[in-house]
Design a protein around this motif. Structure first.
Motif, mmCIF file in Angstrom:
data_model
loop_
_atom_site.group_PDB
_atom_site.id
_atom_site.type_symbol
_atom_site.label_atom_id
_atom_site.label_comp_id
_atom_site.label_asym_id
_atom_site.label_seq_id
_atom_site.Cartn_x
_atom_site.Cartn_y
_atom_site.Cartn_z
ATOM 1 N N HIS A 173 4.628 0.952 0.321
ATOM 2 C CA HIS A 173 3.224 1.339 0.417
ATOM 3 C C HIS A 173 2.553 0.992 -0.906
ATOM 4 O O HIS A 173 2.958 1.490 -1.953
ATOM 5 C CB HIS A 173 3.088 2.840 0.696
ATOM 6 C CG HIS A 173 1.672 3.304 0.671
ATOM 7 N ND1 HIS A 173 0.814 3.089 1.718
ATOM 8 C CD2 HIS A 173 0.965 3.947 -0.279
ATOM 9 C CE1 HIS A 173 -0.366 3.593 1.403
ATOM 10 N NE2 HIS A 173 -0.301 4.116 0.200
ATOM 11 N N ASP A 211 -0.798 1.501 -2.635
ATOM 12 C CA ASP A 211 -2.036 2.262 -2.533
ATOM 13 C C ASP A 211 -3.208 1.501 -3.140
ATOM 14 O O ASP A 211 -4.300 1.499 -2.613
ATOM 15 C CB ASP A 211 -1.850 3.612 -3.233
ATOM 16 C CG ASP A 211 -3.049 4.517 -3.074
ATOM 17 O OD1 ASP A 211 -3.516 4.667 -1.928
ATOM 18 O OD2 ASP A 211 -3.506 5.071 -4.081
ATOM 19 N N ARG A 212 -2.930 0.845 -4.256
ATOM 20 C CA ARG A 212 -4.008 0.169 -4.968
ATOM 21 C C ARG A 212 -3.435 -1.023 -5.699
ATOM 22 O O ARG A 212 -2.375 -0.940 -6.314
ATOM 23 C CB ARG A 212 -4.659 1.132 -5.952
ATOM 24 C CG ARG A 212 -5.835 0.554 -6.665
ATOM 25 C CD ARG A 212 -6.533 1.585 -7.492
ATOM 26 N NE ARG A 212 -5.592 2.189 -8.444
ATOM 27 C CZ ARG A 212 -5.950 2.726 -9.594
ATOM 28 N NH1 ARG A 212 -7.203 2.772 -9.931
ATOM 29 N NH2 ARG A 212 -5.053 3.238 -10.384
#
Length: 85
Positions: free
Chosen positions: A6, A8-9
Motif C-alpha cells: 500500500h 499512501d503517498r
C-alpha cells in the motif's frame, strides 16, 4: 507468497506533471512494481511480514521524452531498490 503493498503517498519533488497524466503515471508505477515484485520478491525484513512506515528511494533522472510511462517505470525501479532483494 502473497504481497500486499500500500503506497499512501508518493512525493515527487521537482516534477510538474499535468493532472490528466497522473493516472498514466500511476498505472506505469503499478505495472512495473508488480513485475519487479513478481520476479524478484522482497528483502528479508519485509518477507518476514513487517510493515514499514516509509521507504526512501534513490533519485531518478527525467528522460529525454519525459513521458509519464517512462517516469513511472523509473519510480517503480527506485522504490523496488528500497524494498527488493
Amino acid at each position: 507468497m502473497k504481497i500486499n503493498l500500500h503506497i499512501d503517498r508518493l512525493v515527487l519533488e521537482g516534477i510538474d506533471l499535468p493532472h490528466a497524466q497522473r493516472p498514466v503515471l500511476q498505472a506505469a508505477v503499478e505495472a512495473e512494481l508488480g513485475r519487479l515484485l513478481a520476479e524478484g520478491g522482497v528483502g528479508p525484513d519485509l518477507a518476514s511480514g513487517i510493515a514499514v512506515p516509509s521507504v526512501r528511494a534513490a533519485g531518478i533522472e527525467m528522460g529525454a521524452d519525459g513521458s509519464p510511462q517512462q517516469l513511472g517505470t523509473q519510480i517503480a525501479r527506485s522504490v523496488y531498490g528500497g524494498i527488493g532483494k
